[in-house]
Design a protein around this motif. Structure first.
Motif, PDB file in Angstrom:
ATOM      1  N   ARG A 159      -3.445  -7.131   8.590  1.00 21.07           N
ATOM      2  CA  ARG A 159      -3.060  -7.502   8.600  1.00 21.07           C
ATOM      3  C   ARG A 159      -3.217  -9.068   9.589  1.00 21.07           C
ATOM      4  NH1 ARG A 159       1.876  -5.647   7.093  1.00 21.07           N
ATOM      5  NH2 ARG A 159       2.423  -5.604   9.335  1.00 21.07           N
ATOM      6  N   ASN A 160      -3.307  -8.359  11.195  1.00 22.67           N
ATOM      7  CA  ASN A 160      -3.178  -9.042  12.287  1.00 22.67           C
ATOM      8  C   ASN A 160      -4.445 -10.015  12.099  1.00 22.67           C
ATOM      9  OD1 ASN A 160      -0.775  -8.774  13.563  1.00 22.67           O
ATOM     10  ND2 ASN A 160      -1.685  -7.370  15.095  1.00 22.67           N
ATOM     11  N   LEU A 161      -6.218  -9.277  11.583  1.00 23.38           N
ATOM     12  CA  LEU A 161      -7.629  -9.388  11.515  1.00 23.38           C
ATOM     13  C   LEU A 161      -7.118 -10.143  10.714  1.00 23.38           C
ATOM     14  CD1 LEU A 161      -8.533  -6.526  13.496  1.00 23.38           C
ATOM     15  CD2 LEU A 161      -8.653  -8.800  14.409  1.00 23.38           C
ATOM     16  N   TYR A 162      -7.008 -10.481   9.302  1.00 25.54           N
ATOM     17  CA  TYR A 162      -6.283 -11.198   8.349  1.00 25.54           C
ATOM     18  C   TYR A 162      -8.193 -10.195   6.987  1.00 25.54           C
ATOM     19  CZ  TYR A 162      -4.088 -15.071  10.141  1.00 25.54           C
ATOM     20  OH  TYR A 162      -2.853 -15.406  10.549  1.00 25.54           O
ATOM     21  N   VAL A 163      -7.268  -8.252   7.301  1.00 24.55           N
ATOM     22  CA  VAL A 163      -8.833  -7.500   6.438  1.00 24.55           C
ATOM     23  C   VAL A 163      -7.750  -7.074   5.420  1.00 24.55           C
ATOM     24  CG1 VAL A 163      -9.949  -5.513   7.273  1.00 24.55           C
ATOM     25  CG2 VAL A 163      -9.699  -7.475   8.879  1.00 24.55           C
ATOM     26  N   THR A 164      -8.070  -6.514   3.973  1.00 23.31           N
ATOM     27  CA  THR A 164      -7.847  -6.319   3.259  1.00 23.31           C
ATOM     28  C   THR A 164      -7.866  -4.511   3.553  1.00 23.31           C
ATOM     29  OG1 THR A 164      -8.102  -7.696   2.044  1.00 23.31           O
ATOM     30  CG2 THR A 164      -7.974  -5.947   1.050  1.00 23.31           C
ATOM     31  N   LEU A 165      -6.993  -3.549   3.814  1.00 23.96           N
ATOM     32  CA  LEU A 165      -6.862  -2.237   4.005  1.00 23.96           C
ATOM     33  C   LEU A 165      -7.171  -1.057   2.416  1.00 23.96           C
ATOM     34  CD1 LEU A 165      -6.492   0.683   5.624  1.00 23.96           C
ATOM     35  CD2 LEU A 165      -4.501  -0.123   5.209  1.00 23.96           C
ATOM     36  N   GLU A 166      -8.214  -1.719   2.049  1.00 24.31           N
ATOM     37  CA  GLU A 166      -8.537  -0.636   0.818  1.00 24.31           C
ATOM     38  C   GLU A 166      -8.249   0.103  -0.287  1.00 24.31           C
ATOM     39  OE1 GLU A 166     -12.630  -0.896   0.621  1.00 24.31           O
ATOM     40  OE2 GLU A 166     -11.769  -3.441   0.501  1.00 24.31           O
ATOM     41  N   LYS A 167      -8.484   1.366   1.088  1.00 28.71           N
ATOM     42  CA  LYS A 167      -7.707   3.272   1.524  1.00 28.71           C
ATOM     43  C   LYS A 167      -7.319   3.163   2.844  1.00 28.71           C
ATOM     44  CE  LYS A 167     -11.837   3.965  -0.735  1.00 28.71           C
ATOM     45  NZ  LYS A 167     -13.017   4.132  -1.730  1.00 28.71           N
ATOM     46  N   ALA A 168      -6.275   4.571   2.988  1.00 34.48           N
ATOM     47  CA  ALA A 168      -6.510   4.931   3.954  1.00 34.48           C
ATOM     48  C   ALA A 168      -5.565   6.164   3.953  1.00 34.48           C
ATOM     49  CB  ALA A 168      -5.905   4.027   4.840  1.00 34.48           C
ATOM     50  N   VAL A 169      -5.418   7.283   5.270  1.00 31.06           N
ATOM     51  CA  VAL A 169      -4.739   8.101   4.909  1.00 31.06           C
ATOM     52  C   VAL A 169      -4.417   8.604   5.574  1.00 31.06           C
ATOM     53  CG1 VAL A 169      -7.006   9.940   4.055  1.00 31.06           C
ATOM     54  CG2 VAL A 169      -4.763  10.620   4.411  1.00 31.06           C
ATOM     55  N   ALA A 170      -3.724   8.990   6.607  1.00 29.14           N
ATOM     56  CA  ALA A 170      -3.263   9.625   7.461  1.00 29.14           C
ATOM     57  C   ALA A 170      -2.168  11.305   7.885  1.00 29.14           C
ATOM     58  CB  ALA A 170      -2.559   8.207   8.420  1.00 29.14           C
ATOM     59  N   VAL A 171      -2.767  12.054   8.625  1.00 34.31           N
ATOM     60  CA  VAL A 171      -2.160  13.894   8.193  1.00 34.31           C
ATOM     61  C   VAL A 171      -2.296  13.642   9.384  1.00 34.31           C
ATOM     62  CG1 VAL A 171      -3.513  14.072   6.252  1.00 34.31           C
ATOM     63  CG2 VAL A 171      -4.541  14.372   8.100  1.00 34.31           C
ATOM     64  N   LYS A 172      -1.147  14.905   9.623  1.00 34.45           N
ATOM     65  CA  LYS A 172      -1.155  15.450  10.966  1.00 34.45           C
ATOM     66  C   LYS A 172      -1.891  16.731  11.102  1.00 34.45           C
ATOM     67  CE  LYS A 172       2.313  18.566  13.230  1.00 34.45           C
ATOM     68  NZ  LYS A 172       3.033  19.668  12.810  1.00 34.45           N
ATOM     69  N   ALA A 173      -2.859  15.965  12.397  1.00 31.29           N
ATOM     70  CA  ALA A 173      -4.112  17.511  12.714  1.00 31.29           C
ATOM     71  C   ALA A 173      -3.382  19.054  13.588  1.00 31.29           C
ATOM     72  CB  ALA A 173      -5.274  16.694  12.988  1.00 31.29           C
ATOM     73  N   SER A 174      -2.832  19.945  13.382  1.00 35.47           N
ATOM     74  CA  SER A 174      -2.534  20.827  14.132  1.00 35.47           C
ATOM     75  C   SER A 174      -3.298  21.238  14.572  1.00 35.47           C
ATOM     76  CB  SER A 174      -1.083  21.396  13.739  1.00 35.47           C
ATOM     77  OG  SER A 174      -1.548  21.945  12.213  1.00 35.47           O
ATOM     78  N   GLU A 175      -4.394  22.024  13.481  1.00 41.64           N
ATOM     79  CA  GLU A 175      -5.616  22.526  13.377  1.00 41.64           C
ATOM     80  C   GLU A 175      -6.303  21.904  12.675  1.00 41.64           C
ATOM     81  OE1 GLU A 175      -6.702  27.452  12.315  1.00 41.64           O
ATOM     82  OE2 GLU A 175      -4.615  26.727  12.496  1.00 41.64           O
ATOM     83  N   PHE A 176      -7.701  21.910  13.164  1.00 40.89           N
ATOM     84  CA  PHE A 176      -9.264  21.478  13.187  1.00 40.89           C
ATOM     85  C   PHE A 176     -10.515  21.954  13.687  1.00 40.89           C
ATOM     86  CE2 PHE A 176      -7.398  17.808  15.389  1.00 40.89           C
ATOM     87  CZ  PHE A 176      -8.257  17.521  15.551  1.00 40.89           C
ATOM     88  N   VAL A 177     -11.415  21.352  13.517  1.00 36.80           N
ATOM     89  CA  VAL A 177     -12.702  22.154  14.130  1.00 36.80           C
ATOM     90  C   VAL A 177     -14.046  20.977  13.498  1.00 36.80           C
ATOM     91  CG1 VAL A 177     -12.293  24.364  14.069  1.00 36.80           C
ATOM     92  CG2 VAL A 177     -13.458  23.214  11.881  1.00 36.80           C
TER      93      VAL A 177
END
Length: 87
Positions: free
Chosen positions: A67-85
Motif C-alpha cells: 500500500r505504501n509503495l502503491y504496488v498491487t499485491l497479486e498473491k501471497a502466502v504466509a506460513v508458520k515454519a516450525s520445521e523446514f530444510v
C-alpha cells in the motif's frame, strides 16, 4: 488464524517494484536467507523469513508495504515454519 509467534515464511508476487518491496520488508527484520547446521541458505527471490511474527502479522506487513509503495499485491502466502530444510 495465524496467531502463534515464531518462524514465519512469506512468499509473494507483486505487480512491480519487487526490489523496493523486498527492501522495505528487510527493514522490518525479514531475512532473505536462513542458517541451518552452520550453513546459510538463500530463499527464492520473492520469499522472506522472519523469526518472531505470526502469519497474520507477516501478511499485514506485506499489505502495508505494498500500500505504501502503491504496488498491487497479486498473491501471497504466509506460513508458520516450525520445521523446514533448504537446498
Amino acid at each position: 488464524m495465524g496467531t502463534t509467534i515464531g518462524n514465519v515464511i512469506i512468499s509473494y508476487d507483486v505487480s512491480a517494484k519487487n526490489p523496493e518491496v523486498k527492501a522495505a520488508l528487510l527493514r522490518l527484520n525479514y531475512y532473505e536467507a536462513f542458517n541451518q547446521d552452520g550453513k546459510n541458505y538463500n530463499l527464492p527471490n520473492t520469499t522472506l523469513f522472519h523469526q518472531s511474527k505470526t502469519s497474520d502479522q507477516a501478511m499485514a506487513d506485506m499489505k502495508n508495504v505494498c500500500r505504501n509503495l502503491y504496488v498491487t499485491l497479486e498473491k501471497a502466502v504466509a506460513v508458520k515454519a516450525s520445521e523446514f530444510v533448504g537446498l
